[in-house]
Design an enzyme around this catalytic site. Structure first.
Site, short mmCIF file in Angstrom:
data_model
loop_
_atom_site.label_atom_id
_atom_site.label_comp_id
_atom_site.label_asym_id
_atom_site.label_seq_id
_atom_site.Cartn_x
_atom_site.Cartn_y
_atom_site.Cartn_z
N THR A 104 48.74 44.08 39.40
CA THR A 104 48.06 44.04 40.69
C THR A 104 48.91 43.36 41.75
O THR A 104 49.74 42.49 41.43
CB THR A 104 46.72 43.28 40.54
OG1 THR A 104 46.25 42.90 41.83
CG2 THR A 104 46.89 42.00 39.73
N ASP A 105 48.67 43.70 43.01
CA ASP A 105 49.38 43.02 44.10
C ASP A 105 48.95 41.56 44.21
O ASP A 105 49.61 40.76 44.88
CB ASP A 105 49.17 43.75 45.44
CG ASP A 105 47.70 43.83 45.88
OD1 ASP A 105 46.81 43.38 45.13
OD2 ASP A 105 47.46 44.36 46.99
N GLU A 106 47.84 41.21 43.55
CA GLU A 106 47.34 39.82 43.67
C GLU A 106 48.31 38.82 43.05
O GLU A 106 48.22 37.62 43.31
CB GLU A 106 45.93 39.70 43.07
CG GLU A 106 44.96 40.63 43.79
CD GLU A 106 43.49 40.39 43.50
OE1 GLU A 106 43.11 39.25 43.19
OE2 GLU A 106 42.72 41.36 43.61
N TYR A 128 42.27 34.72 37.91
CA TYR A 128 42.52 36.14 37.63
C TYR A 128 43.98 36.48 37.94
O TYR A 128 44.71 37.00 37.08
CB TYR A 128 41.59 37.04 38.47
CG TYR A 128 42.06 38.48 38.53
CD1 TYR A 128 42.08 39.28 37.40
CD2 TYR A 128 42.51 39.04 39.74
CE1 TYR A 128 42.52 40.60 37.44
CE2 TYR A 128 42.96 40.36 39.80
CZ TYR A 128 42.96 41.13 38.65
OH TYR A 128 43.41 42.43 38.70
N LYS A 182 47.16 37.57 35.41
CA LYS A 182 47.91 38.84 35.54
C LYS A 182 49.40 38.54 35.74
O LYS A 182 50.26 39.25 35.21
CB LYS A 182 47.37 39.67 36.71
CG LYS A 182 45.97 40.20 36.53
CD LYS A 182 45.82 41.21 35.40
CE LYS A 182 46.46 42.54 35.68
NZ LYS A 182 46.19 43.50 34.56
P1 NAD Z 1 37.45 47.09 34.95
O1 NAD Z 1 36.96 45.68 34.88
O2 NAD Z 1 36.63 48.13 35.62
O3 NAD Z 1 37.73 47.63 33.46
C1 NAD Z 1 38.32 46.86 32.49
C2 NAD Z 1 38.13 47.57 31.15
O4 NAD Z 1 38.81 46.81 30.15
C3 NAD Z 1 36.67 47.69 30.71
O5 NAD Z 1 36.43 48.99 30.20
C4 NAD Z 1 36.54 46.65 29.60
O6 NAD Z 1 35.58 46.99 28.61
C5 NAD Z 1 37.95 46.65 29.03
N1 NAD Z 1 38.28 45.39 28.35
C6 NAD Z 1 38.10 44.12 28.83
N2 NAD Z 1 38.50 43.22 27.93
C7 NAD Z 1 38.96 43.93 26.85
C8 NAD Z 1 39.53 43.57 25.61
N3 NAD Z 1 39.69 42.28 25.27
N4 NAD Z 1 39.92 44.56 24.76
C9 NAD Z 1 39.74 45.87 25.09
N5 NAD Z 1 39.20 46.26 26.24
C10 NAD Z 1 38.82 45.30 27.13
O7 NAD Z 1 38.89 46.98 35.59
P2 NAD Z 1 39.66 47.99 36.59
O8 NAD Z 1 39.27 47.67 37.97
O9 NAD Z 1 39.54 49.35 36.08
O10 NAD Z 1 41.15 47.47 36.39
C11 NAD Z 1 41.96 47.99 35.35
C12 NAD Z 1 43.34 47.33 35.41
O11 NAD Z 1 43.92 47.57 36.69
C13 NAD Z 1 43.27 45.81 35.25
O12 NAD Z 1 44.38 45.43 34.47
C14 NAD Z 1 43.42 45.29 36.68
O13 NAD Z 1 44.05 44.03 36.68
C15 NAD Z 1 44.30 46.35 37.30
N6 NAD Z 1 44.15 46.55 38.75
C16 NAD Z 1 42.91 46.75 39.30
C17 NAD Z 1 42.79 46.99 40.67
C18 NAD Z 1 41.46 47.27 41.30
O14 NAD Z 1 41.38 47.38 42.52
N7 NAD Z 1 40.38 47.42 40.54
C19 NAD Z 1 43.94 46.99 41.47
C20 NAD Z 1 45.20 46.78 40.87
C21 NAD Z 1 45.27 46.56 39.51
P1 TYD Z 2 36.77 42.51 45.39
O1 TYD Z 2 36.21 43.89 45.39
O2 TYD Z 2 36.15 41.48 44.51
O3 TYD Z 2 38.34 42.64 45.12
P2 TYD Z 2 39.51 41.50 45.21
O4 TYD Z 2 38.90 40.17 45.36
O5 TYD Z 2 40.20 41.66 43.91
O6 TYD Z 2 40.34 41.90 46.40
O7 TYD Z 2 36.70 41.95 46.86
C1 TYD Z 2 37.34 42.61 47.94
C2 TYD Z 2 37.17 41.74 49.18
O8 TYD Z 2 35.78 41.72 49.53
C3 TYD Z 2 37.57 40.30 48.96
O9 TYD Z 2 38.19 39.81 50.15
C4 TYD Z 2 36.25 39.58 48.74
C5 TYD Z 2 35.28 40.38 49.55
N1 TYD Z 2 33.90 40.44 49.02
C6 TYD Z 2 32.81 40.14 49.87
O10 TYD Z 2 32.99 39.82 51.05
N2 TYD Z 2 31.55 40.20 49.35
C7 TYD Z 2 31.31 40.53 48.05
O11 TYD Z 2 30.13 40.55 47.62
C8 TYD Z 2 32.42 40.87 47.21
C9 TYD Z 2 32.22 41.25 45.76
C10 TYD Z 2 33.70 40.81 47.74
#
Ligand code: NAD
Ligand code: TYD
Length: 339
Positions: free
Chosen positions: A125-127, A153, A157
């Site tokens: 992630t970019d985070e 978090y 990562k």
């Molecule tokens: P999510 O929380 O929707 O899904 C995570 C999945 O991992 C779930 O299906 C969960 O059951 C599974 N999981 C959790 N712990 C586990 C374990 N110990 N063993 C096996 N499975 C397990 O997450 P997401 O938003 O789909 O993100 C997926 C990946 O992409 C993550 O690594 C996250 O850091 C990365 N990512 C997410 C975003 C975003 O915007 N959501 C952006 C950049 C990177």
């Molecule tokens: P989120 O979807 O949790 O992603 P991330 O924190 O990984 O970027 O949140 C996106 C942005 O929205 C973040 O700046 C926090 C804000 N946010 C709210 O303002 N209200 C909410 O209820 C949530 C879940 C997030």
């Protein structure tokens, strides 16, 4: 070829399973997922009908279960999506994030070493770069930007990313990493900003915006992220990091108002609540490297992506209502009860 996808029952993982099954019907896709609160088998219902797909319930930190699966499937490519992914939850329980995100990554890489893979791909992630100031729109995250994390978090990562690069250098594991900006689209768990706002607005409930709503995120439609991962894991250079993002920065307030417009709901639903501790101000990706090396560009504009996403949530109310009826409600009370 067999591709092992961990976390495939989550948001991006499930979208990626469908992307691979459609784009490469000749490949077999095996999903390993522990089905935590964020994993939802209903998201994989269609995939289950495809003979090229196999679902296995298991934890990526469970060495014996992971090795058994490698023994059975001998995957050529491993893509690790499995993670605890919600920043607010990491403030409540950092330990779980270290366990899954760091130790789970180690377990998957140890098995990848032991059985031999063509590529171990880490979805990051970019985070990991921390945040950028709001008054410097000229600054972007490049692959050279120092890691500088803000939340448990993002720290977990970043720890995983460092371990991945160490396994490449020390053991010669053929790795790659993508660091993507915020995704949105179908199957997004309704604790994250966009699906939370859609589902609450549909019920005419208040929309909790943290702080003043001026924090900035760089939003990418999930399918564009899947395309980027697919390119990097097949054609990206070994040992390299690729940033993924589409220069689509928006304040949270702007995003929430766009959702409200799309739904025809009033802005009076917006409620400002206490800010997230350590809240990152701005994320912004420079995607030059993946564009120059692999020709990747996002295909979905924000307007189009939001329109499609809102439509998906309207068309799939059972999917998210099942979630809301479960553990999620207790979670919501716990997180927002005193806010
Ligand atoms: P999510 O929380 O929707 O899904 C995570 C999945 O991992 C779930 O299906 C969960 O059951 C599974 N999981 C959790 N712990 C586990 C374990 N110990 N063993 C096996 N499975 C397990 O997450 P997401 O938003 O789909 O993100 C997926 C990946 O992409 C993550 O690594 C996250 O850091 C990365 N990512 C997410 C975003 C975003 O915007 N959501 C952006 C950049 C990177
Ligand atoms: P989120 O979807 O949790 O992603 P991330 O924190 O990984 O970027 O949140 C996106 C942005 O929205 C973040 O700046 C926090 C804000 N946010 C709210 O303002 N209200 C909410 O209820 C949530 C879940 C997030």
């Amino acid at each position: 070829m067999t591709i092992l996808v961990t976390g495939g029952a989550g948001f991006i993982g499930s979208n990626f399973v469908y992307y691979e099954l459609n784009k490469h019907p000749e490949d077999r896709v095996v999903c390993l997922d522990a089905l935590t609160y964020a994993g939802n088998l209903e998201s994989l219902e269609e995939a289950m009908k495809n003979p090229q797909f196999r679902f296995v319930r298991g934890d990526i930190t469970d060495r014996a279960a992971v090795e058994k699966l490698f023994e059975e499937e001998r995957p050529e490519i491993v893509v690790n999506f499995a993670a605890e992914s919600h920043v607010d939850r990491s403030v409540e329980d950092p330990g779980l994030f270290i366990r899954t995100n760091v130790l789970g990554t180690q377990t998957m890489m140890d098995a990848s070493r032991k059985y031999g893979v063509k590529r171990y791909h880490q979805v990051s992630t970019d985070e990991v770069y921390g945040d950028l100031p709001l008054d410097r729109p000229d600054l972007f995250f490049t692959e050279e930007t120092h890691l500088h994390t803000s939340s448990p978090y993002s720290a977990s990562k970043a720890g995983a990313d460092l371990l991945v690069l160490a396994y490449a250098r020390t053991f010669g594991l053929p790795v790659s990493i993508t660091r993507c900006s915020n995704n949105y689209g179908p199957y997004h768990f309704p604790e994250k900003l966009i699906p939370l706002m859609i589902t609450r607005a549909l019920a005419d409930e208040s929309l909790p915006v943290y702080g003043n709503g001026l924090n900035v995120r760089d939003w990418l439609y999930v399918e564009d992220h899947c395309a980027a991962i697919d390119l990097v894991m097949r054609r990206g250079r070994e040992g390299e990091v690729y940033n993924v993002g589409g220069h689509n920065e928006r304040t949270n307030l702007d995003v929430v108002k766009t959702v409200l417009r799309e739904l025809g709901k009033p802005e009076s639903l917006i409620t400002y609540v206490k800010d997230r501790p350590g809240h990152d101000r701005r994320y912004a990706i420079d995607p030059t490297k993946i564009h120059n090396e692999l020709g990747w560009l996002p295909e979905t504009t924000f307007d189009e992506g939001i329109h499609r996403t809102v439509q998906w949530y309207l068309d799939h109310q059972d999917w998210w209502k099942h979630i809301l009826a479960g553990e999620y409600q207790n979670y919501y009370e716990h997180m927002y009860g005193n806010r």
